[in-house]
Design a protein around this motif. Structure first.
Motif, PDB file in Angstrom:
ATOM      1  N   PRO A 157      -0.152   2.036  -6.430  1.00 19.13           N
ATOM      2  CA  PRO A 157      -0.578   0.969  -7.410  1.00 19.13           C
ATOM      3  C   PRO A 157       0.249   0.624  -8.460  1.00 19.13           C
ATOM      4  CG  PRO A 157      -1.576   3.459  -7.839  1.00 19.13           C
ATOM      5  CD  PRO A 157      -0.444   3.342  -6.473  1.00 19.13           C
ATOM      6  N   GLU A 158       1.310   1.242  -8.795  1.00 19.31           N
ATOM      7  CA  GLU A 158       2.094   0.804  -9.859  1.00 19.31           C
ATOM      8  C   GLU A 158       2.864  -0.685  -9.362  1.00 19.31           C
ATOM      9  OE1 GLU A 158       4.153   4.311  -7.569  1.00 19.31           O
ATOM     10  OE2 GLU A 158       2.443   4.036  -8.872  1.00 19.31           O
ATOM     11  N   SER A 212       0.874  -1.232   0.193  1.00 16.73           N
ATOM     12  CA  SER A 212       0.071   0.020  -0.112  1.00 16.73           C
ATOM     13  C   SER A 212       1.026   1.416  -0.032  1.00 16.73           C
ATOM     14  CB  SER A 212      -0.841   0.055   1.180  1.00 16.73           C
ATOM     15  OG  SER A 212      -0.211   0.033   2.561  1.00 16.73           O
ATOM     16  N   LYS A 261       1.426  -3.102  -7.261  1.00 22.17           N
ATOM     17  CA  LYS A 261       0.216  -3.934  -7.015  1.00 22.17           C
ATOM     18  C   LYS A 261       0.479  -5.465  -7.206  1.00 22.17           C
ATOM     19  CE  LYS A 261      -3.215  -3.584 -10.469  1.00 22.17           C
ATOM     20  NZ  LYS A 261      -4.274  -3.173 -11.042  1.00 22.17           N
TER      21      LYS A 261
END
Length: 151
Positions: free
Chosen positions: A57-58, A53, A60
């Motif tokens: 998001p890149e 986290s 994930k």
């Protein structure tokens, strides 16, 4: 985790556990160990989720197993963006070594009588046509003097 423990070693560990903890305390000890292992796994998973986290998001699809150098290299070699498979498949080590050994062991046969006279003169100096004949043993007078201090 325990792939390298054989059945005899496992039986030995169980017998030692019964002897050390006793048959009446052994079930409680096993429960405590499994509870501790479960808590460690939960802590590890929560730490991984926190790191994912924080990375954003890149990252994930980031796997912590990829941090192992062998896994990282294997994954990068499977990724064919650089054309590494073409390079690896284009280089045949056995073929290259066979060509080198053929070049070393090949001997040039003289094609004309004048070449035979020049090659016989050059063979006394130890070379034929610029190539060294590795199959021919050197003559005694062609060897350099032995120097014990140099070796």
């Amino acid at each position: 985790m325990f792939n390298d423990i054989g059945p005899l070693e496992l039986v030995t560990l169980v017998v030692l556990a019964v002897l050390v903890f006793g048959p009446d305390k052994l079930p409680k000890f096993i429960q405590d160990v499994t509870r501790t292992i479960r808590k460690i796994r939960e802590f590890s998973e929560s730490a991984k989720q926190d790191i994912r986290s924080e990375l954003g998001p890149e990252f994930k699809d980031f796997e912590f197993e990829d941090l192992n150098p062998k896994t990282f290299i294997r994954k990068q070699l499977d990724n064919d963006d650089l054309g590494l498979k073409e390079i690896r498949n284009g280089f045949d080590l056995k073929k290259e070594m066979a060509e080198v050994t053929d070049a070393v062991h090949s001997t040039d046969a003289p094609s004309s009588p004048s070449a035979s006279s020049s090659s016989s003169a050059s063979s006394s100096s130890g070379s034929t046509g610029g190539r060294v004949d590795m199959t021919k043993k050197p003559e005694d007078d062609d060897r350099p003097p032995f120097d014990a201090d140099a070796t």
